[in-house]
Design an enzyme around this catalytic site. Structure first.
Site, PDB file in Angstrom:
ATOM      1  CE  LYS A  32      -3.962   1.757   2.517  1.00 50.63           C
ATOM      2  NZ  LYS A  32      -5.117   1.025   1.997  1.00 50.63           N
ATOM      3  NE  ARG A 105      -7.440   2.998   4.953  1.00 55.19           N
ATOM      4  CZ  ARG A 105      -7.850   4.224   4.744  1.00 55.19           C
ATOM      5  NH1 ARG A 105      -6.967   5.207   4.681  1.00 55.19           N
ATOM      6  NH2 ARG A 105      -9.132   4.488   4.588  1.00 55.19           N
ATOM      7  N   GLY A 114      -8.101  -7.819   5.043  1.00 55.02           N
ATOM      8  CA  GLY A 114      -8.930  -7.921   6.241  1.00 55.02           C
ATOM      9  C   GLY A 114      -8.240  -8.529   7.444  1.00 55.02           C
ATOM     10  CG  MET A 116      -2.583  -7.108   9.887  1.00 54.81           C
ATOM     11  SD  MET A 116      -0.925  -6.653   9.489  1.00 54.81           S
ATOM     12  CE  MET A 116      -1.001  -6.551   7.731  1.00 54.81           C
ATOM     13  NE  ARG A 372      -6.023  -4.348  -3.163  1.00 53.80           N
ATOM     14  CZ  ARG A 372      -6.516  -4.678  -1.994  1.00 53.80           C
ATOM     15  NH1 ARG A 372      -5.723  -4.900  -0.983  1.00 53.80           N
ATOM     16  NH2 ARG A 372      -7.811  -4.791  -1.816  1.00 53.80           N
ATOM     17  CG  HIS A 490      -9.785 -47.304  -8.919  1.00 55.21           C
ATOM     18  ND1 HIS A 490     -11.143 -47.122  -9.018  1.00 55.21           N
ATOM     19  CD2 HIS A 490      -9.394 -47.898 -10.075  1.00 55.21           C
ATOM     20  CE1 HIS A 490     -11.558 -47.622 -10.162  1.00 55.21           C
ATOM     21  NE2 HIS A 490     -10.508 -48.096 -10.822  1.00 55.21           N
ATOM     22  NE  ARG A 599      -2.216 -46.104 -15.542  1.00 54.30           N
ATOM     23  CZ  ARG A 599      -2.226 -44.795 -15.262  1.00 54.30           C
ATOM     24  NH1 ARG A 599      -3.000 -43.975 -15.946  1.00 54.30           N
ATOM     25  NH2 ARG A 599      -1.462 -44.311 -14.303  1.00 54.30           N
ATOM     26  CB  SER A 805       8.027 -43.408 -19.287  1.00 53.69           C
ATOM     27  OG  SER A 805       6.966 -42.615 -18.816  1.00 53.69           O
ATOM     28  CB  THR A 808       6.373 -39.781 -10.459  1.00 48.24           C
ATOM     29  OG1 THR A 808       5.295 -39.369 -11.300  1.00 48.24           O
ATOM     30  CG2 THR A 808       7.698 -39.364 -11.062  1.00 48.24           C
ATOM     31  CB  CYS A 872       3.596 -41.628 -17.853  1.00 49.65           C
ATOM     32  SG  CYS A 872       4.246 -43.173 -17.218  1.00 49.65           S
ATOM     33  CE1 TYR A 892       6.569 -38.879 -22.090  1.00 46.78           C
ATOM     34  CE2 TYR A 892       8.559 -39.065 -23.422  1.00 46.78           C
ATOM     35  CZ  TYR A 892       7.571 -39.646 -22.646  1.00 46.78           C
ATOM     36  OH  TYR A 892       7.579 -40.999 -22.422  1.00 46.78           O
TER      37      TYR A 892
HETATM   38  C1  PEP Z   1       3.187 -44.769 -12.132  1.00 49.55           C
HETATM   39  O1  PEP Z   1       3.421 -45.655 -11.334  1.00 49.55           O
HETATM   40  O2  PEP Z   1       3.581 -43.597 -11.997  1.00 49.55           O
HETATM   41  C2  PEP Z   1       2.381 -45.043 -13.331  1.00 49.55           C
HETATM   42  C3  PEP Z   1       2.187 -44.114 -14.248  1.00 49.55           C
HETATM   43  O3  PEP Z   1       1.805 -46.252 -13.428  1.00 49.55           O
HETATM   44  P1  PEP Z   1       0.483 -46.700 -12.651  1.00 49.55           P
HETATM   45  O4  PEP Z   1      -0.118 -45.469 -12.029  1.00 49.55           O
HETATM   46  O5  PEP Z   1      -0.401 -47.291 -13.685  1.00 49.55           O
HETATM   47  O6  PEP Z   1       1.008 -47.686 -11.676  1.00 49.55           O
END
Ligand code: PEP
Ligand code: MG
Length: 918
Positions: A32, A105, A114, A116, A372, A490, A599, A805, A808, A872, A892
């Site tokens: 401010k 202020r 809001g 302070m 602002r 799931h 998959r 790939s 994760t 992936c 990617y």
């Molecule tokens: C993973 O394990 O990150 C993956 C993409 O495979 P899934 O989720 O099908 O086990």
């Protein structure tokens, strides 16, 4: 010569066309203060800002580091600045004839709306009020200001900052407010402005007596005591409970401190030629380049916020259903409006961004009280960024950075009507697994969902958790709500893939499946057929049916324009996780550049899966290889068609097809009729079949017989899938179209597994080339890296694999040792207690799992410098994770179709942040 140390500068003046500070000094002056200095003093602006000064954030830090004492030089610096304000205003603080009144202020570096405190009309007492009456010629106004000061001061300074706990929870502000309301009620007044002078005078007297009685201290008459009291109260409010909590959520460090702005009062409540309002240089709701705002005649700023009176629109454009009948500012004060309109244009040009401004008109004269950067929703953010780029106000990089990747979610999915949502209290909260809004009637089983949907009902499926058998019901539902499970459970995975609204891990509700009902922690009882509305972006559950707001992306030219800039800037490619032609087409429309994860097992779930699932079950329950081969032969036709249909849609973009991954028992039927059918087909007794089913049971299926282990145990499964891939590719190529498959082996931990499978791939490749009379079929052979060992031994894995790939989801599961399907039980607590900063299944844990990703990438590329590397897991659609993968040097990321635009934008942000953006 000894240097004389100059005392630190703690007070910065602004006003009268000059200022000690400027916009770049937000850390010292707060947002401010910095903007007030910029508006008042920048040569290109020099706007009508009431003069004032800012006590820096360093005063706040000093105050807290020195037992709530101020620096010794502060008093002198304040007096000097106050004298400059007096000079500019031609008034004197505390003077009986021509008194200056000021406001105090807060103003932190980052706006904390809001959180302070504020005190207005400081400097009024029994004597100075006479001066105010004489100067303004308006006793009513003077007493109105006086009662406001007493109320604010008693509340903010005497009670809150004084650490007084209100008796019975009822604060002094409420006590005084009730007195005001009592008079209004007695006299039949609708507005505060209806009170007469005498009534206000009596009220002031009563207020003072009440303050003394309730708080045990008199309201101070000394203007300087009022001023210092207010300054101290604002500094104290920095450590108030509300502010501390807000900072914790917003991750604002306590050490920043707040600045305090002391500014000459100007009055929007000096009769009908005065007004006050809030406006935006563009519409923050839809981004249109139109001046948009609200105001109130004869009012102070707090009245606009308090919502006691309906604010009027500043112009025709700003009218809404509630304010349509009210006169515009443009109509009733055309001169001031014109000036305001010009100023807001200049401000936007100067700051090169949409501004949120506060203004006051005192007896026809316009003053700017604040500007602002204005907050905006996702739709507006995209529109503004694109328009401002077209208007040449900002460059491409700035336009891209103006939109947060997650803001795009609002453009992609319908959302709950924001107005209705704001007016409704949520009954429960869970993890926001699938964004967007949805409404429907509650059902508790997948079968009911299918049945009700067939009758044309919109339903929400409420379950403890979901399994592959629920897929059909999930698909038919508007949204899914589960009481268990985490962000990669799931339900979450499936819903996100479809772009379906979904809330998981909602422990606030308890399902009673026998009575088809659930009870929320707040006591709300819901039975089958009742309406619910879900906000999957925030994880909120509401009772009842709310409106939904839909957005058509195809018609959104601003979005298209922005994405053109995004695609020119980013270097990281974005693919999608998809296994149906519909999903693939969807993702392509959003800009996907390939499939990063197909998959194969998905063909056994949901609509149209009856026949292939039966054949798969037959294969699973077979005892001998010939039996299995027979079932696989029948299955082959389905697998090939499935792969071919989707690969065709992808028009030659790479399609990474993963060999069968889940443990086989996941596909085993549970209901008797299905078991009977299967036993008949296999020619074995029901009890024998049951024994075979039992034999498949595993204690730890996630670490059990799954992924490549299936391919090693049953090479014929790999053989069938690989043949389907090569034949599908060959047929597409022969028909003159393009196709490029990448065969991916899941859940590997050692290069020998890859060698084992490669022998099968090489053999089948040759066979298909021969049978299809083709010299070669283009393809790549690679692996998922989702077991820590595979990441560590990536140099070895890369000797065989053409690409990696990173999976994760599993890599996170196995690095943390957290079961991805059971995290709902403890993860919310971990996050509440800040044991973990984020859900590691949603945002990659850069320090741990991320380190494995980095190490795996580097080691893999050491063996094969051109190794293609992607990811992936679910993290491929999370903006912060995408940025990390860019930095790691991946080629990617791959994510659900509905996350593709988010990943594209995040990739562009990453490129700009690392200085690589074009
Ligand atoms: C993973 O394990 O990150 C993956 C993409 O495979 P899934 O989720 O099908 O086990
Ligand atoms: Mg996996």
């Amino acid at each position: 010569m000894a240097q004389i140390k100059k005392a630190a500068k703690y007070v910065y003046y602004f006003g009268g066309g000059k200022a000690d500070g400027n916009e770049s000094m937000k850390n010292l002056l707060g947002g401010k203060g910095a903007n007030l200095a910029e508006m008042a003093g920048h040569p290109k602006l020099r706007l009508p800002v009431p003069p004032g000064f800012t006590l820096t954030t360093e005063v706040c830090t000093y105050y807290y580091n020195n037992k709530k004492k101020y620096p010794a030089v502060l008093d002198a610096q304040l007096k000097k600045a106050l004298a400059a304000v007096e000079k500019e205003m031609g008034k004197k603080f505390g003077d009986v004839n021509n008194p200056l009144l000021v406001s105090v202020r807060s103003g932190a570096r980052k706006s904390m709306p809001g959180m302070m405190e504020t005190v207005l009309d400081i400097g009024l007492n029994e004597k100075t009020i006479e001066g105010v009456i004489n100067q303004s010629g308006d006793a009513r106004f003077a007493y109105d200001a006086y009662r406001r000061l007493i109320m604010m001061y008693a509340d903010v300074v005497m009670e809150k900052a004084g650490g007084i706990e209100p008796k019975g929870g009822k604060g002094i502000r409420k006590v005084l407010d009730e007195k005001l309301e009592k008079i209004k009620h007695k006299k039949g007044y609708k507005f505060d402005t209806d009170l007469t002078i005498n009534e206000l005078k009596a009220l002031v007297k009563d207020f003072k007596a009440t303050v003394l009685k309730v708080l045990g201290k008199p309201f101070p008459d000394d203007p300087y005591e009022q001023l210092w009291g207010s300054i101290g109260a604002v500094f104290s409010s920095w450590m108030g409970k509300r502010a501390c909590e807000y900072r914790r959520i917003e991750k604002i460090p306590d050490e920043w401190g707040t600045a305090v702005n002391v500014q000459a009062m100007v009055f929007g409540n000096m009769g009908d030629s005065s007004a006050t309002g809030v406006a935006f240089t563009r519409n923050p709701g839809n981004g249109e380049n139109k001046f948009y705002g609200e105001y109130l005649v004869n009012a102070q700023g707090e009245d606009v916020v308090a919502g006691i009176r309906t604010p009027a629109p500043v112009n025709e454009y700003s009218k809404n259903d509630q304010s349509r009948h009210l006169p515009t500012l443009e109509f009733i004060m055309p001169v001031a409006y014109k000036q305001l309109f010009d100023i807001q244009r200049r401000l936007e040009k100067h700051y090169k961004d949409m501004q949120d401004i506060e203004f006051t008109i005192e007896k026809g004269t316009l003053f700017m009280l604040q500007c602002r950067i204005g907050k905006r929703n996702g739709v507006a953010a995209v529109k503004m960024a694109s328009d401002m780029y077209n208007e040449k106000l900002i460059d491409a990089k700035t336009a891209i950075k103006r939109v947060a990747p997650n803001q795009l979610v609002e453009l992609l999915l319908p959302m709950l009507d924001p107005k209705e949502q704001a007016a409704t209290k949520a009954i429960a909260k869970g993890l926001p697994a699938g964004p967007g809004g949805a409404k429907g009637r509650v059902v508790f089983t997948s079968n009911d969902a299918v049945e009700w949907a067939a009758k044309g009902e919109k339903v929400i499926l409420v379950r403890e958790e979901t399994s592959p058998e629920d897929v059909d019901g999930m698909h038919k539902s508007q949204a899914i709500l589960t009481t268990k499970g985490g962000m990669t459970s799931h339900a979450a995975l499936v819903a996100r893939g479809w772009g379906k609204c979904c809330i998981v891990g909602c422990a606030d509700i308890e399902i009673h499946i026998e009575t088809k009902s659930f009870k929320a922690n707040d006591g709300t009882f819901i039975k089958e057929g009742d309406w619910l509305s879900l906000d999957g972006t925030k994880g909120l559950v509401y009772l009842g049916s709310m409106g939904l707001v839909d957005i058509d992306l195809d018609k959104n030219l601003a979005y298209k324009n922005l994405m053109k800039l995004v695609n020119k800037t980013r270097t990281l490619k974005v693919r999608t996780n998809a296994e149906t032609p519909e999903d693939a087409a969807h993702a392509m429309k959003f800009g996907a550049e390939g499939i990063g994860l197909f998959r194969t097992e998905h063909m056994f779930y949901g609509e149209g899966s009856e026949q292939p699932l039966f054949l798969l079950r037959k294969m699973i329950m077979s005892k001998t290889e010939p039996e299995r081969r027979k079932a696989l032969n029948d299955l082959f036709v389905f697998v090939k068609k499935d792969i071919k249909d989707t690969m065709e849609v992808m028009k030659g973009y790479p399609v990474t097809i993963r060999l069968l991954d889940p443990p086989l028992h996941e596909f085993v039927p549970h209901d008797v009729s299905k078991l009977q059918e299967l036993s008949k087909e296999l020619g074995i007794s029901l009890s024998m079949l049951r024994r075979r089913v039992l034999a498949l049971h595993e204690n730890n299926p996630m670490l059990g017989h799954r992924g490549v282990r299936l391919g090693v145990s049953y090479p014929e499964i790999t053989e069938m899938q690989v043949r389907a891939i090569f034949e599908a590719t060959a047929e597409i190529l022969k028909s003159g179209k393009k196709a490029f498959p990448e065969i991916m082996v899941p859940v590997t931990c050692i290069e020998n597994e890859l060698i084992h499978q490669k022998i099968i791939v090489d053999r089948v490749y040759k066979e298909v080339c021969d049978s299809k009379k083709m010299k070669k079929i283009p393809y790549l052979y690679g692996t998922m890296i989702e077991i820590p060992r595979a990441a560590i031994k990536a140099d070895k894995m890369a000797e065989i694999a053409d690409f990696f790939s990173f999976g994760t989801n599993d890599l996170t599961q196995m690095s943390f040792g957290f079961s991805r399907d059971d995290v709902g039980g403890f993860l919310p607590k971990y996050m509440d207690l800040k044991v973990l900063p984020d859900d590691p299944f949603q945002t990659i844990d850069q320090d741990g799992v991320g380190e494995l990703v980095k190490l795996g990438t580097d080691r893999g590329r050491k063996t094969k410098p051109n190794l293609k590397v992607g990811i992936c897991g679910e993290h491929g659609g999370d903006a912060e994770s995408v940025k990390f993968f860019h930095r790691v040097g991946m080629n990617y990321v791959s994510c659900s179709p509905f996350r593709v635009p988010i990943a594209l934008l995040a990739a562009a942000h990453a490129a700009i942040e690392s200085g690589k953006g074009k």
